[in-house]
Structures are given as C-alpha cells and as structure tokens.
Design a protein around this motif. Sequence first.
Motif, short mmCIF file in Angstrom:
data_model
loop_
_atom_site.label_atom_id
_atom_site.label_comp_id
_atom_site.label_asym_id
_atom_site.label_seq_id
_atom_site.Cartn_x
_atom_site.Cartn_y
_atom_site.Cartn_z
N GLY A 64 -5.31 110.31 17.17
CA GLY A 64 -6.46 110.49 18.08
C GLY A 64 -7.71 109.81 17.52
O GLY A 64 -8.44 109.13 18.24
N ARG A 65 -7.92 109.98 16.20
CA ARG A 65 -9.12 109.38 15.59
C ARG A 65 -9.05 107.85 15.63
O ARG A 65 -10.03 107.18 15.93
CB ARG A 65 -9.27 109.86 14.13
N GLU A 66 -7.84 107.34 15.38
CA GLU A 66 -7.67 105.87 15.44
C GLU A 66 -7.94 105.37 16.85
O GLU A 66 -8.61 104.36 17.07
CB GLU A 66 -6.23 105.48 15.03
N LEU A 67 -7.40 106.12 17.82
CA LEU A 67 -7.58 105.68 19.21
C LEU A 67 -9.05 105.78 19.62
O LEU A 67 -9.57 104.92 20.34
CB LEU A 67 -6.72 106.53 20.15
N PHE A 68 -9.73 106.80 19.13
CA PHE A 68 -11.15 106.98 19.44
C PHE A 68 -11.95 105.76 18.94
O PHE A 68 -12.78 105.19 19.65
CB PHE A 68 -11.66 108.26 18.78
N ALA A 69 -11.66 105.35 17.69
CA ALA A 69 -12.37 104.18 17.13
C ALA A 69 -12.04 102.93 17.96
O ALA A 69 -12.92 102.11 18.26
CB ALA A 69 -11.97 103.98 15.67
N THR A 70 -10.77 102.81 18.35
CA THR A 70 -10.36 101.64 19.15
C THR A 70 -11.08 101.63 20.49
O THR A 70 -11.53 100.59 20.96
CB THR A 70 -8.82 101.67 19.36
N CYS A 71 -11.16 102.82 21.11
CA CYS A 71 -11.84 102.93 22.43
C CYS A 71 -13.27 102.44 22.32
O CYS A 71 -13.76 101.71 23.17
CB CYS A 71 -11.91 104.38 22.87
N ARG A 72 -13.94 102.85 21.24
CA ARG A 72 -15.36 102.45 21.08
C ARG A 72 -15.48 100.94 21.02
O ARG A 72 -16.37 100.35 21.62
CB ARG A 72 -15.96 103.08 19.83
N GLN A 73 -14.53 100.31 20.30
CA GLN A 73 -14.58 98.84 20.21
C GLN A 73 -14.32 98.22 21.58
O GLN A 73 -15.00 97.28 21.98
CB GLN A 73 -13.52 98.34 19.22
#
Length: 315
Positions: A64-73
């Motif tokens: 989830g944290r990885e996806l959250f960072a990806t979403c922001r990018q």
Amino acid sequence: MNQATLHQLKVFEAAARHSSFTRAAEELFLTQPTVSMQIKQLTKSVGLPLFEQVGKRLFLTEAGRELFATCRQIFETIAQFEMTVADLKGLKQGQLRLAVITTAKYFVPRLLGPFCQLYPGIEISLQVTNHERILERMVNNMDDLYIMSQVPEHLDINYEPFLDNPLVVFAPVNHPLAKEKNIPIQRLTNEPFIMREPGSGTRRSVQQLLDEHGVKVKVKLELGSNEAIKQAIAGGLGISILSRHTLMPDSSEFSILDVEHFPIKRTWFMVHPAGKQLSIVARTYYTYLLDAAKKFAEETGFSTYSKLEDIKDEI
Ligand code: PGA
C-alpha cells in the motif's frame, strides 16, 4: 496492474491520505460502498493487500505504501502535463501548492490577491505551519514551493533568499524598558517570557542566542502561534521574541526593546527539493514573489536596515 484504472488510483490515494474510506468517499463525492469496491478491485489487480485494519484504525501495508508513493508520482506527472498543455495554449492555469512558515503569513497571503488577479486560472492552496511541519511536508513532497527561514542541511534542496526576517524583542507599549537603550541581554532573565512551541524555528533561534550568552529566561507561557503570543504580550503577560514581520500592520500595542545582540538576523528563503521539477505555475509564482519582495524591501527598507533605530523609525 493492467486492469487498474486511474479512477481506482484516485480513490486509493484519497483513502490512503486520510487513512479512512469514509473520508475518501466524502472528498470524492462517492458512497462508501463504491470506495470499498474500487479498492477491492485494485487490491485484486495488485495481488497483495493494500490496507490492514488494526483495532479501529486503517494502516497501509508495505505494498500500500509503495502504491501510495507511485500514485503521487503519477498524479504529479499528469498535473504537470495539464499545465504544459495549458501553457502551450497560452494559459497559465493549474494548481499551486505553497507551504510557508508562520511568520511568512504576514507577507505571502497579501501578495496572493494581485497574483490571482493576474492569473485567474491558478488555484492556490496555502499551508501555514511551523518549521518542523514544513520539513515533514518537504520530505513527503506535498507542495510545490516552501518558504522558510532556516534551510535544512540534511536535505538536498534548492533555495533562494528573498527577504530579511529579523527577530526582535516585543514588549507591551508601556513596558518600563521601552525607552532604554542598549539593554544588556542579561536583563531578559528578570522578565516573564512567552516562548513559541518546540518545533518552531523562531524558538530554536531564540534559544541558540540565549544559550550563546548564558541567559536563562523564565518561561511563563508556551504558545503555538505568533498571534496568540502577541495577544498575551498586549495583555501584559510578558515579553517575547518574534519576527518583526508579525508586527504589521497593528503596531500601537507593542514596543520593540533595544536589547544588545538584537535583532537576530534571519532570512526568508524560497525552497524546493533539488530533484523536483517545478511546474510552470510554480515557476511563475517564484518569479512573481521575488519581484514582489524586491518592491516590498524598497518600500519598507526591510532587507537593507542595519540598526535597530531604523526599524523603530518605521513603527
Ligand atoms: P516558526 O517559523 O513558525 O517555525 O517559528 C519561523 C521561522 O523559522 O523563522
């Protein structure tokens, strides 16, 4: 991830940011079952759980944290693209996210009016918070530009100084020391003192100067806002050290004490993380603010004064 949609990522980003499906639903004007359904489908596409519930609280898993960072990018890139297209069309439009330290709120918002009139297509979000919170926001890449007084040494950043931010000793207007000159710094130990909260850059600078001279003040009150401190000073609760900018525009209730080693010289810097590509909107604001600060300095003498007398003359 081929099955995942942009809409699902948007829903997930909001839920992760709020740590709540309900609040994500409110923000996006969706129902809560719709949010749950979108996240369920996204979880299926990823193949790993994105959230975990501990007690009543919702946490991101590692995926989830990885996806959250990806979403922001992803959303940052899309916003950048939208602004590029707007610029190609000759329009300056998009979002500008600013985060400024508390003392800059006496200067920055006043300049936003003329800026918005010049560029009506630009939407602005302005966060006003203390030094420590600004650093957190910077580490999490939450804003386009930051205005602060002490640039972080441990972060890779670009910065530009644009205006003085002197810290001075504030007292009520009728304070017995108000008419004295060159007051020894040790005299501060006799005064009830009002201090900003831990995490404040003002507090850190004040503490540093006091420590350098072995001065221990009697802290009577600790307050988390410059305005609250000003009210306390006006109410006769004590003296404090604040940015000279916080005095504007209401100066009649205060005097600035002529204490040796003051003002503490500080500067406002415009800051952004070194790797961050500034949007066209952010670049436009950057140039605008530097220009506005130059005019402000010319009008008030803020960046050029060298003696306390000069400041006092302005009040
Ligand atoms: P503060 O910011 O609100 O953290 O005290 C002011 C400053 O750092 O100059």
